[in-house]
Design a protein around this motif. Structure first.
Motif, PDB file in Angstrom:
ATOM      1  N   ASP A  83       0.810  -1.218   0.000  1.00 35.16           N
ATOM      2  CA  ASP A  83       0.000   0.000   0.000  1.00 35.16           C
ATOM      3  C   ASP A  83       0.843   1.268   0.000  1.00 35.16           C
ATOM      4  O   ASP A  83       0.465   2.284  -0.587  1.00 35.16           O
ATOM      5  CB  ASP A  83      -0.938   0.015   1.217  1.00 35.16           C
ATOM      6  N   SER A  84       1.978   1.225   0.686  1.00 38.58           N
ATOM      7  CA  SER A  84       2.796   2.432   0.855  1.00 38.58           C
ATOM      8  C   SER A  84       3.881   2.582  -0.202  1.00 38.58           C
ATOM      9  O   SER A  84       4.380   3.685  -0.440  1.00 38.58           O
ATOM     10  CB  SER A  84       3.463   2.415   2.230  1.00 38.58           C
ATOM     11  N   GLY A  85       4.283   1.453  -0.807  1.00 34.79           N
ATOM     12  CA  GLY A  85       5.397   1.494  -1.735  1.00 34.79           C
ATOM     13  C   GLY A  85       6.750   1.576  -1.057  1.00 34.79           C
ATOM     14  O   GLY A  85       7.784   1.754  -1.709  1.00 34.79           O
ATOM     15  N   MET A  86       6.770   1.435   0.265  1.00 31.62           N
ATOM     16  CA  MET A  86       8.021   1.510   1.017  1.00 31.62           C
ATOM     17  C   MET A  86       8.658   0.129   1.141  1.00 31.62           C
ATOM     18  O   MET A  86       7.952  -0.875   1.201  1.00 31.62           O
ATOM     19  CB  MET A  86       7.763   2.043   2.437  1.00 31.62           C
ATOM     20  N   PRO A  87       9.987   0.066   1.251  1.00 33.79           N
ATOM     21  CA  PRO A  87      10.629  -1.199   1.605  1.00 33.79           C
ATOM     22  C   PRO A  87      10.328  -1.549   3.053  1.00 33.79           C
ATOM     23  O   PRO A  87      10.084  -0.665   3.886  1.00 33.79           O
ATOM     24  CB  PRO A  87      12.115  -0.918   1.397  1.00 33.79           C
ATOM     25  N   ALA A  88      10.345  -2.834   3.367  1.00 34.87           N
ATOM     26  CA  ALA A  88      10.060  -3.298   4.727  1.00 34.87           C
ATOM     27  C   ALA A  88      11.202  -4.176   5.204  1.00 34.87           C
ATOM     28  O   ALA A  88      11.698  -5.029   4.461  1.00 34.87           O
ATOM     29  CB  ALA A  88       8.750  -4.073   4.768  1.00 34.87           C
ATOM     30  N   VAL A  89      11.603  -3.962   6.461  1.00 33.55           N
ATOM     31  CA  VAL A  89      12.694  -4.722   7.052  1.00 33.55           C
ATOM     32  C   VAL A  89      12.198  -5.425   8.309  1.00 33.55           C
ATOM     33  O   VAL A  89      11.694  -4.770   9.234  1.00 33.55           O
ATOM     34  CB  VAL A  89      13.893  -3.821   7.402  1.00 33.55           C
ATOM     35  N   PHE A  90      12.327  -6.756   8.334  1.00 28.50           N
ATOM     36  CA  PHE A  90      12.072  -7.520   9.552  1.00 28.50           C
ATOM     37  C   PHE A  90      13.328  -7.445  10.414  1.00 28.50           C
ATOM     38  O   PHE A  90      14.404  -7.873   9.991  1.00 28.50           O
ATOM     39  CB  PHE A  90      11.755  -8.978   9.216  1.00 28.50           C
TER      40      PHE A  90
END
Length: 746
Positions: free
Chosen positions: A480-487
């Motif tokens: 939805d945001s187009g941002m990268p995600a980091v676990f």
């Protein structure tokens, strides 16, 4: 599912509770005009106490257990709850609240710190359900989605908050243990099938003692156990006191003795006893006789020794003064009043205190009423490294710039009481040297730890369904945001290794094509995120529950100046919505200022944002067009509120919380009046908007003119509703004008 649109608004504590007396009448009037019912439920500390002791109270004093009701409500797909910050009470706060209720005529029992009789043990069990993080595990039956809305981020760039400068030679530092902590001792496994576990202490001498039995685990559940060893902890404290003195750094410790209601108060007490070891060695028997509990801090010591003869009192105070003079300089919570970081466990809460230190150039306040570079002790290594990395980044790159920095939303694993470390009934202080064993229903040993008397041992759990939902939410937010995600997960930590396996299992179930989703250990994740933040780039942090708690204060305080401006949504796993309104860590300071000056600087933007999200959710759930209209209008009002900078000022005589509510009411009324989707609503609010606009100067004058003098609230934990309303609604003109819309509805 109920056919009646309904929002539950929680009554809580301190500054948010006071703000509610001003804001809720506005919300009631506006939503009622749209046919939406707003009901309240009391989850305050005082309310929780009253609910758990009905057999001690008169019929008039009894109250329903609203928290339990809300817990049941979270399983309803139509649930719509707005949750304000509540007190996660430490023992000193709990005892103060009990005393206040007793003084008000509520004959509830005292808190038994060392229960011996069956009656005392039963009373203690009731209070265990009240103190600490009693509320969040009940309500948070979904995972966390916290972010700064675009309008809030734009406001922060337009009106940047103060950030202290950083130089490369800054001596501030973060210290943690290298062995014997939870990180070093943690063991973890994933259960293939449902089972029941038993925790037993096998002492080196004497009979085995069952610490906890019939712990139900479900298929796929991740279970962790770990121990914090007292001996290396105390050695660590001694080394760091000496090091702080040698480097002339303020000595500070950062824990969370409220949410982590079992483990962290014990560790806080260990720090107190090590720092004041000479005092304990000389006067330990006397301090024990007067009821001093190190877990409650130096403030409890000062309070209890007042009953001693003057000569003993003077001797103890002199020894404390000598230690303060000769040891490392202590960081202060309130330098004006001589309140140090070791006075009360609830005054140094890591998620609020560490961001404040970083924002203030690695400095804290000293006893000389000036700021100095500080050593921050965060004993356990699980998350200490992320703060150390931030401090080192600031030394290398300087302070963050709120006008250009990127944003760091968070997706946090917290559903179904996931990872409530140290805040539950599976954390113990070990009474004797021996071995703690966890066995399954077949009698097989699952975990085993060698422990010494005084050590802390804990178990925590994370259910498979909660983890799967967390992974799904992370992918959804990235999409939805187009941002990268980091676990943020460390393969060398036992718990995280199990969670990484789960993430790798569930990610392929979702469409991740084109998304940047990666797993990084926390320090590397922090360095990666900070590099992007400084470049103005946005990055979603996907974390466990405790790190969620820490990061959703750290980054918002750097970005926005406060975490109260964050939008916090908990999509409940049953389909409903929980909308949280920001952090309450600064709430006590705000109440003190109100008492001194009748000025409340609490920022209710979190409530405004939560209400807009709640109305939007309600509109979708019930296909209620009026709720959608109200939500869209409130979004517009929030944007205008920010762009015109109507947030509360810190200074007496200027706009405060009450004035900000007036402007929200005026902007919201105008937005409803000007919308074209519902002509009846527009007509209803047009007259109200015009009246508020015409009386703007008069209303602001009425609100600001009451400031400057002390005000008595007739209570702190147990507010007198009539008095709170008088204090928080001082503008006759505003009150009469708001009443117009309610009268028109009738």
């Amino acid at each position: 599912m109920s056919d009646t649109p309904k929002i539950i608004y929680t009554l809580t504590d301190e500054a948010p509770a006071l703000a509610t007396h001003s804001l809720l009448p506005i919300i009631d009037a506006y939503t009622d005009s749209a046919g939406i019912r707003v009901e309240t439920r009391d989850i305050s500390l005082a309310g929780r106490i009253i609910a758990h002791f009905p057999d001690y109270l008169t019929d008039e004093q009894k109250a329903a257990d609203d928290l339990a009701e809300l817990g049941e409500m979270t399983a309803d797909p139509s649930a719509n709850i707005i949750k304000l910050p509540n007190i996660s009470a430490s023992v000193p706060q709990l005892k103060e609240a009990i005393a206040e209720l007793q003084n008000a005529g509520y004959k509830i029992p005292d808190y038994p710190e060392e229960p011996e009789t069956d009656e005392e043990k039963e009373i203690a069990e009731r209070y265990e359900k009240v103190k600490g993080s009693a509320v969040n595990p009940v309500l948070r039956q979904g995972n966390s989605d916290r972010r700064a809305p675009a309008s809030v981020k734009d406001y922060a760039r337009k009106y940047p908050h103060r950030m202290g400068a950083w130089e490369s030679d800054n001596k501030a530092e973060v210290a943690h243990m290298d062995d014997g902590d939870f990180y070093a001792t943690e063991k973890s496994t994933t259960f293939d099938a449902a089972d029941k576990l038993t925790v037993t202490l096998h002492p080196k001498s004497g009979d085995a003692k069952v610490l906890k039995k019939d712990i139900e685990v479900t298929a796929g559940e991740v279970v962790d156990t770990a121990a914090m060893h007292a001996k290396p902890f105390r050695e660590f404290i001694d080394r760091e006191i000496a090091d702080a003195k040698a480097k002339n750094l303020l000595f500070s410790v950062h824990l969370k003795a409220t949410m982590m209601k079992v483990s962290d108060p014990i560790m806080f007490g260990w720090v107190v006893t090590q720092f004041y070891k000479d005092v304990m060695d000389k006067f330990g028997d006397t301090l024990h006789e007067v009821g001093f509990d190190p877990r409650s801090g130096l403030g409890d010591l000062y309070k209890n020794i007042q009953q001693l003869p003057d000569d003993k009192l003077s001797a103890i105070e002199s020894e404390i003064a000598r230690v303060n003079e000769e040891s490392a300089p202590l960081a202060m919570v309130d330098s004006h009043r001589g309140i140090s970081v070791l006075h009360w466990p609830n005054d140094i809460i890591i998620d609020a205190s560490m961001p404040a230190m970083i924002r203030d150039s690695g400095m804290m306040w000293g006893a000389d009423d000036d700021q100095h570079e500080a050593k921050a002790l965060i004993p356990d290594r699980c998350y200490a490294g992320i703060y150390a990395a931030t401090v080192e980044d600031c030394k290398k790159n300087g302070a963050f710039d709120p006008t250009t920095m990127g944003t760091v939303p968070n997706v946090g694993l917290m559903a179904q009481k996931a990872e409530e470390y140290g805040s539950h009934d599976k954390t113990f202080q070990i009474p004797a040297d021996g071995t703690v064993r966890v066995t399954n229903s077949a009698g097989e040993t699952v975990f085993e730890h060698e422990v010494d008397k005084g050590d802390i041992w804990r178990m925590c759990l994370a259910k498979d369904a909660a983890i799967a939902d967390w992974v799904k939410l992370a992918v959804t937010r990235a999409r939805d945001s187009g941002m990268p995600a980091v676990f943020w997960l460390d393969e060398n930590r036992a718990h995280d290794a199990q969670i990484i396996a789960k993430v790798n299992k569930y990610l392929p179930e979702h469409d991740t094509d084109g998304l940047d989703i990666r797993i990084m250990e926390p320090v590397a994740a922090m360095n990666h995120t900070l590099e992007r933040v400084r470049a103005g780039k946005d990055t979603i942090s996907v974390t466990g529950n405790v790190l969620r708690d820490y990061l959703t204060d750290l980054f918002p305080i750097m970005e926005l100046g406060t975490s109260a401006k964050m939008l916090s949504i908990v999509p409940l796993m049953a389909g409903g919505g929980l909308f949280e309104t920001g952090a309450g860590g600064s709430a006590p300071k705000h109440v003190r200022q109100l008492q001194r000056e009748n000025h409340l600087r609490w920022d209710s933007l979190g409530e405004f944002l939560a209400l807009a999200a709640s109305l939007e959710h309600l509109g979708k759930t019930f296909d209620n067009q009026r709720a959608k209209v109200m939500a869209e209008a409130l979004d517009q009002a929030n944007s205008r509120f920010l762009s015109e900078n109507k947030s509360p000022s810190r200074k007496v005589g200027e706009l405060d919380n009450r004035g900000s509510h007036f402007y929200l009411a005026m902007f919201w009324a105008r937005a409803i009046a000007d919308q074209k989707q519902d002509s009846e609503l527009a007509e209803t609010f047009a007259e109200l908007a015009s009246a508020l606009e015409a009386n703007e100067a008069k209303i602001v004058e009425e609100l600001n003119s009451v400031q400057g003098e002390p005000v008595d609230l007739n209570g702190y934990y147990f507010l007198d509703p009539k008095r709170a309303t008088e204090v928080m609604r001082p503008s006759v003109t505003l009150n009469e004008t708001i009443a117009m819309v309610a009268a028109k509805r009738k």
